[in-house]
Design an enzyme around this catalytic site. Structure first.
Site, PDB file in Angstrom:
ATOM      1  N   GLU A  54      16.744   2.993  17.340  1.00 32.52           N
ATOM      2  CA  GLU A  54      16.072   4.182  17.687  1.00 32.52           C
ATOM      3  C   GLU A  54      15.399   4.035  18.929  1.00 32.52           C
ATOM      4  O   GLU A  54      15.119   5.213  19.902  1.00 32.52           O
ATOM      5  CB  GLU A  54      14.994   4.478  16.715  1.00 32.52           C
ATOM      6  CG  GLU A  54      14.045   3.639  16.358  1.00 32.52           C
ATOM      7  CD  GLU A  54      13.019   3.959  15.329  1.00 32.52           C
ATOM      8  OE1 GLU A  54      11.740   4.162  15.790  1.00 32.52           O
ATOM      9  OE2 GLU A  54      13.414   4.281  14.390  1.00 32.52           O
ATOM     10  N   ARG A  86       0.648  -1.321  -0.085  1.00 30.71           N
ATOM     11  CA  ARG A  86      -0.019   0.055   0.054  1.00 30.71           C
ATOM     12  C   ARG A  86       0.878   1.310   0.011  1.00 30.71           C
ATOM     13  O   ARG A  86       0.589   2.033  -0.763  1.00 30.71           O
ATOM     14  CB  ARG A  86      -0.979  -0.022   1.148  1.00 30.71           C
ATOM     15  CG  ARG A  86      -1.994  -1.059   1.022  1.00 30.71           C
ATOM     16  CD  ARG A  86      -2.973  -0.714   2.212  1.00 30.71           C
ATOM     17  NE  ARG A  86      -4.091  -1.941   2.158  1.00 30.71           N
ATOM     18  CZ  ARG A  86      -4.001  -3.044   3.146  1.00 30.71           C
ATOM     19  NH1 ARG A  86      -2.887  -3.106   3.931  1.00 30.71           N
ATOM     20  NH2 ARG A  86      -5.170  -3.649   3.091  1.00 30.71           N
ATOM     21  N   ILE A  87       1.867   1.174   0.867  1.00 27.73           N
ATOM     22  CA  ILE A  87       2.707   2.552   0.871  1.00 27.73           C
ATOM     23  C   ILE A  87       3.523   2.850  -0.179  1.00 27.73           C
ATOM     24  O   ILE A  87       3.896   3.689  -0.934  1.00 27.73           O
ATOM     25  CB  ILE A  87       3.423   2.617   2.278  1.00 27.73           C
ATOM     26  CG1 ILE A  87       2.670   2.525   3.322  1.00 27.73           C
ATOM     27  CG2 ILE A  87       4.520   3.839   2.304  1.00 27.73           C
ATOM     28  CD1 ILE A  87       3.277   2.408   4.866  1.00 27.73           C
ATOM     29  N   SER A 108      10.469   3.262   6.704  1.00 28.81           N
ATOM     30  CA  SER A 108      10.087   1.973   6.712  1.00 28.81           C
ATOM     31  C   SER A 108      10.239   1.493   8.443  1.00 28.81           C
ATOM     32  O   SER A 108       9.872   1.676   9.223  1.00 28.81           O
ATOM     33  CB  SER A 108      10.172   0.786   5.892  1.00 28.81           C
ATOM     34  OG  SER A 108       9.417  -0.445   6.135  1.00 28.81           O
ATOM     35  N   ARG A 109      11.567   0.682   8.398  1.00 29.44           N
ATOM     36  CA  ARG A 109      12.118   0.083   9.645  1.00 29.44           C
ATOM     37  C   ARG A 109      13.421   0.554   9.438  1.00 29.44           C
ATOM     38  O   ARG A 109      14.223   0.148   8.663  1.00 29.44           O
ATOM     39  CB  ARG A 109      11.503  -1.337   9.849  1.00 29.44           C
ATOM     40  CG  ARG A 109      10.208  -1.442  10.403  1.00 29.44           C
ATOM     41  CD  ARG A 109      10.013  -0.821  11.697  1.00 29.44           C
ATOM     42  NE  ARG A 109       8.516  -1.192  12.089  1.00 29.44           N
ATOM     43  CZ  ARG A 109       7.528  -0.283  12.047  1.00 29.44           C
ATOM     44  NH1 ARG A 109       7.491   0.816  11.193  1.00 29.44           N
ATOM     45  NH2 ARG A 109       6.409  -0.530  12.387  1.00 29.44           N
ATOM     46  N   HIS A 153      11.069   9.258  13.435  1.00 27.02           N
ATOM     47  CA  HIS A 153       9.876   8.468  13.095  1.00 27.02           C
ATOM     48  C   HIS A 153       8.599   9.041  13.016  1.00 27.02           C
ATOM     49  O   HIS A 153       7.662   8.704  13.682  1.00 27.02           O
ATOM     50  CB  HIS A 153       9.879   7.153  14.041  1.00 27.02           C
ATOM     51  CG  HIS A 153       9.282   5.837  13.749  1.00 27.02           C
ATOM     52  ND1 HIS A 153       9.951   4.711  14.064  1.00 27.02           N
ATOM     53  CD2 HIS A 153       8.275   5.756  12.896  1.00 27.02           C
ATOM     54  CE1 HIS A 153       9.350   3.895  13.403  1.00 27.02           C
ATOM     55  NE2 HIS A 153       8.130   4.322  12.695  1.00 27.02           N
TER      56      HIS A 153
END
Length: 333
Positions: free
Chosen positions: A264, A155-156, A234-235, A296
């Site tokens: 993080e 989706r993103i 994302s991550r 983030h």
């Protein structure tokens, strides 16, 4: 029932309180501290708690929560790599997540980072604050006609691709299966190596799994063009941060935009401005003039946070009614 919500940001609190109040039979207590081994005892006596994306829900934390009477955890994020689901299932705990929220929030922010590093926005803003209006060192590049590589076209990734198409870029994609919507926009699916060697802009939109940890490692970084732009919303664990620092020190990359960082936890969402920075890798990343690091915040829009909160309330309601949904990661009992 009173629900305890950990890691609530100031902008987020009124949305959470309003949503739970509208549900009628819930009250919520919001805390700005994150759920960790140190803070888990606070949840004693709460059957239902809500956690944030940077919560540490390892086995020890889950056992502490279960020992205090917690039976349900409603995480306010899509990702759940921070949760030991095997232990949660052993303990009979219900765990839910938010499987969907506005993909445009993250996709638009990814492009914001890309354009910020390409057009030197941070450097220009800092200069003009000092009334320095020179243009030297601020030259960017047209995006139109360049090649955008999208790693992960869910989706993103699809939303990012639609924006890229609007810019007039050539489109390369990498995923387990092609997204028909992206193909319709002109995306060509290639293997990861070809994407990295060909793209002028690489944007990451894959989940963090064991198979994707350090997806962009030293070898992958060396494949990229010297003047490429790399964006990660994302991550953090998708990129080997130390390897990235080494490449930046060698003078590579037009720009790097990072909204996430692999270490993080314990840093992002907190004020560390008066403390010594112990993370040398992050400290080095921030010093590079062609790097922009944000905390983030890609998901952090009224639209997305509103959807996250509404889904969290619905997950709690489902738990109390004994229902499961697509958001349920661990069923009770």
């Amino acid at each position: 029932m009173e629900i305890l919500a950990f890691g609530v940001q100031g902008d987020e609190q009124p949305l959470i309180e309003k949503a739970f109040a509208a549900a009628g039979h819930h009250e919520v207590r919001c805390l700005d501290v994150f759920l960790t081994e140190d803070t888990a005892p606070i949840a004693g006596g709460y059957e239902v708690i809500s956690s944030s994306v940077n919560a540490d829900l390892n086995g020890r934390v889950l056992r502490t929560l279960a020992g205090g009477g917690t039976k349900m955890i409603a995480q306010r994020s899509t990702g759940f790599n921070n949760i030991d689901l095997d232990v949660a299932r052993q303990l009979g705990m219900t765990v839910s997540r938010v499987s969907y929220y506005s993909p445009y929030s993250v996709a638009e922010f990814a492009w914001t980072l890309a354009m910020a590093v390409n057009r030197r926005i941070v450097r220009a803003s800092n200069r003009t604050r000092d009334f320095d209006f020179r243009l030297n060192g601020l030259m960017g590049r047209d995006i139109r006609g360049r090649t955008a590589g999208v790693l992960g076209t869910g989706r993103i990734g699809e939303a990012f691709t639609r924006i890229a198409h609007g810019f007039g870029t050539n489109l390369l994609g990498w995923d387990l299966a092609p997204n028909p919507a992206c193909v319709e926009l002109g995306m060509k699916y290639v293997d990861k190596d070809e994407l990295l060697t060909s793209a002028d802009l690489v944007s990451l939109h894959v989940p963090l799994l064991e198979s994707t940890h350090h997806l962009i490692d030293a070898a992958a970084l060396r494949m990229m063009k010297d003047d490429a732009i790399l964006v990660n919303t994302s991550r953090g664990g998708l990129i080997d941060s130390e390897a990235l620092v080494a490449e930046l020190r060698a003078g590579r990359f037009e720009g790097v935009g990072l909204d996430v960082y692999e270490a993080e936890a314990g840093l992002f969402f907190l004020d560390k401005s008066l403390e010594a920075v112990e993370d040398d890798t992050l400290a080095r990343l921030i010093t590079f003039p062609n790097v922009v690091v944000t905390s983030h915040q890609a998901y952090y829009t009224h639209d997305a946070v509103g959807q996250i909160v509404e889904t969290t309330v619905r997950n709690v309601t489902d738990y109390l009614a004994g229902r499961r949904s697509e958001n349920t990661l661990s069923p009770a009992g």
